[in-house]
Design a protein around this motif. Sequence first.
Motif, PDB file in Angstrom:
ATOM      1  N   THR A 237       7.759   1.461   0.430  1.00 49.47           N
ATOM      2  CA  THR A 237       7.854   1.890   1.530  1.00 49.47           C
ATOM      3  C   THR A 237       8.110   2.608   2.446  1.00 49.47           C
ATOM      4  OG1 THR A 237      10.109   1.989  -0.210  1.00 49.47           O
ATOM      5  CG2 THR A 237      11.019   3.167   1.744  1.00 49.47           C
TER       6      THR A 237
ATOM      7  N   LEU B 142       6.079   0.185   4.553  1.00 52.09           N
ATOM      8  CA  LEU B 142       7.387  -0.839   5.252  1.00 52.09           C
ATOM      9  C   LEU B 142       7.771   0.023   6.956  1.00 52.09           C
ATOM     10  CD1 LEU B 142       9.399  -3.056   5.288  1.00 52.09           C
ATOM     11  CD2 LEU B 142      10.430  -1.831   4.346  1.00 52.09           C
ATOM     12  N   ILE B 143       8.016   1.477   6.739  1.00 49.55           N
ATOM     13  CA  ILE B 143       8.537   1.319   8.036  1.00 49.55           C
ATOM     14  C   ILE B 143       7.130   1.653   8.725  1.00 49.55           C
ATOM     15  CG2 ILE B 143       8.523   4.159   9.136  1.00 49.55           C
ATOM     16  CD1 ILE B 143      10.069   4.923   5.991  1.00 49.55           C
ATOM     17  N   ASP B 144       5.560   1.859   8.589  1.00 45.10           N
ATOM     18  CA  ASP B 144       4.401   2.464   9.237  1.00 45.10           C
ATOM     19  C   ASP B 144       4.283   0.035   9.916  1.00 45.10           C
ATOM     20  OD1 ASP B 144       3.473   4.511   8.960  1.00 45.10           O
ATOM     21  OD2 ASP B 144       2.408   3.560   7.562  1.00 45.10           O
ATOM     22  N   TYR B 145       4.742  -0.550   9.376  1.00 45.97           N
ATOM     23  CA  TYR B 145       4.516  -1.858   9.545  1.00 45.97           C
ATOM     24  C   TYR B 145       5.981  -1.947  10.653  1.00 45.97           C
ATOM     25  CZ  TYR B 145       0.934  -3.514   6.992  1.00 45.97           C
ATOM     26  OH  TYR B 145      -0.067  -4.083   6.129  1.00 45.97           O
ATOM     27  N   ARG B 146       6.729  -1.388  10.333  1.00 41.88           N
ATOM     28  CA  ARG B 146       8.048  -1.879  11.794  1.00 41.88           C
ATOM     29  C   ARG B 146       7.483  -0.684  13.133  1.00 41.88           C
ATOM     30  NH1 ARG B 146      12.850  -0.379   7.537  1.00 41.88           N
ATOM     31  NH2 ARG B 146      13.202  -2.811   6.634  1.00 41.88           N
ATOM     32  N   ASP B 147       6.497   0.961  12.428  1.00 42.48           N
ATOM     33  CA  ASP B 147       5.850   1.736  14.187  1.00 42.48           C
ATOM     34  C   ASP B 147       5.624   0.187  14.466  1.00 42.48           C
ATOM     35  OD1 ASP B 147       8.086   2.877  13.450  1.00 42.48           O
ATOM     36  OD2 ASP B 147       6.870   4.559  12.163  1.00 42.48           O
TER      37      ASP B 147
ATOM     38  N   GLY C 188       4.493  -2.618  14.631  1.00 41.62           N
ATOM     39  CA  GLY C 188       5.829  -4.074  15.240  1.00 41.62           C
ATOM     40  C   GLY C 188       4.756  -4.965  14.332  1.00 41.62           C
ATOM     41  N   ASN C 189       4.615  -5.378  13.878  1.00 38.72           N
ATOM     42  CA  ASN C 189       3.459  -5.844  12.859  1.00 38.72           C
ATOM     43  C   ASN C 189       4.848  -6.717  11.622  1.00 38.72           C
ATOM     44  OD1 ASN C 189       2.144  -7.583  10.935  1.00 38.72           O
ATOM     45  ND2 ASN C 189       0.639  -6.227  10.413  1.00 38.72           N
ATOM     46  N   GLU C 190       5.616  -7.673  11.668  1.00 44.26           N
ATOM     47  CA  GLU C 190       6.845  -8.360  11.437  1.00 44.26           C
ATOM     48  C   GLU C 190       6.057  -9.096  10.229  1.00 44.26           C
ATOM     49  OE1 GLU C 190       8.637 -10.734  14.188  1.00 44.26           O
ATOM     50  OE2 GLU C 190       9.304  -9.403  15.597  1.00 44.26           O
TER      51      GLU C 190
ATOM     52  N   GLN D 106       5.135  -6.446   7.723  1.00 42.54           N
ATOM     53  CA  GLN D 106       6.764  -5.947   6.893  1.00 42.54           C
ATOM     54  C   GLN D 106       7.587  -7.252   5.762  1.00 42.54           C
ATOM     55  OE1 GLN D 106      10.013  -5.279  10.113  1.00 42.54           O
ATOM     56  NE2 GLN D 106       8.172  -4.928  12.109  1.00 42.54           N
TER      57      GLN D 106
END
Length: 231
Positions: free
Chosen positions: A206, A209-214, A216-218, A221
């Motif tokens: 989790t 997942l937040i790091d990837y959202r920050d 912008g790594n779709e 995610q």
Amino acid sequence: RLDAYALVDAAGPDGPYSLHPLTRQLAAEELAARPEMHDTLKARFARYWVGFAERYGGGSRNYQTFHYLEDEWPNLKAAATLLHNRTGVTTLPDEYAGQLLSNLTHALRGFFTYRGYWEEQVDLSKWVYQTMITMGNWRSAGWSAYNIAWVLYNRAKTDQAAIWTDRCVKAMKRGGYHSDQAVATRMRGLVAWQRGDLDNAEHLLTKILIDYRDLGNEKGQAIVLVNLGGV
């Protein structure tokens, strides 16, 4: 017959082709008479096969050229061993030889996976890890440790995977980018899941997942969401 006068044999004990016995004898005599050539020839040999691997290797999408690597695997392995040992090769300084070894292993990564050469991938990645640690190249050391952990994880060798994951995390903290550290943490989550520590696995995944959202790594995610679906 023409092949009696050829410089190479079409098939021999060393692979798909080998030196004609007379050529081999002449070369051996020439090398024995000129030991000063050994160093230069070893360096040239190593550089040639690194370039060969980079040309025909790469990711799994390049599978159509992997048969060239299969045919020349004895030479590629010999080049890797030479770069790792660097015995008496003064024309290959340690850092340069280490980088060549790293480049060779990186170029072979898709080939190893495609052919199922797991032990070979682990062995070469360990050599690179040790060399990069000595050089202080922590990011490359981290990726080498990750490659080892990934193979061990996929072979359900969980305890060993955990050891190399920890080494990956430590190396990435010292020299990796934020995205590299995210990959290392995801590996921790996968190992925790394989161990049955589902709460820790969910927590780590989790977080990533937040790091990837920050970041912008779709793609990242999507991968982590699939991982979380299995926890």
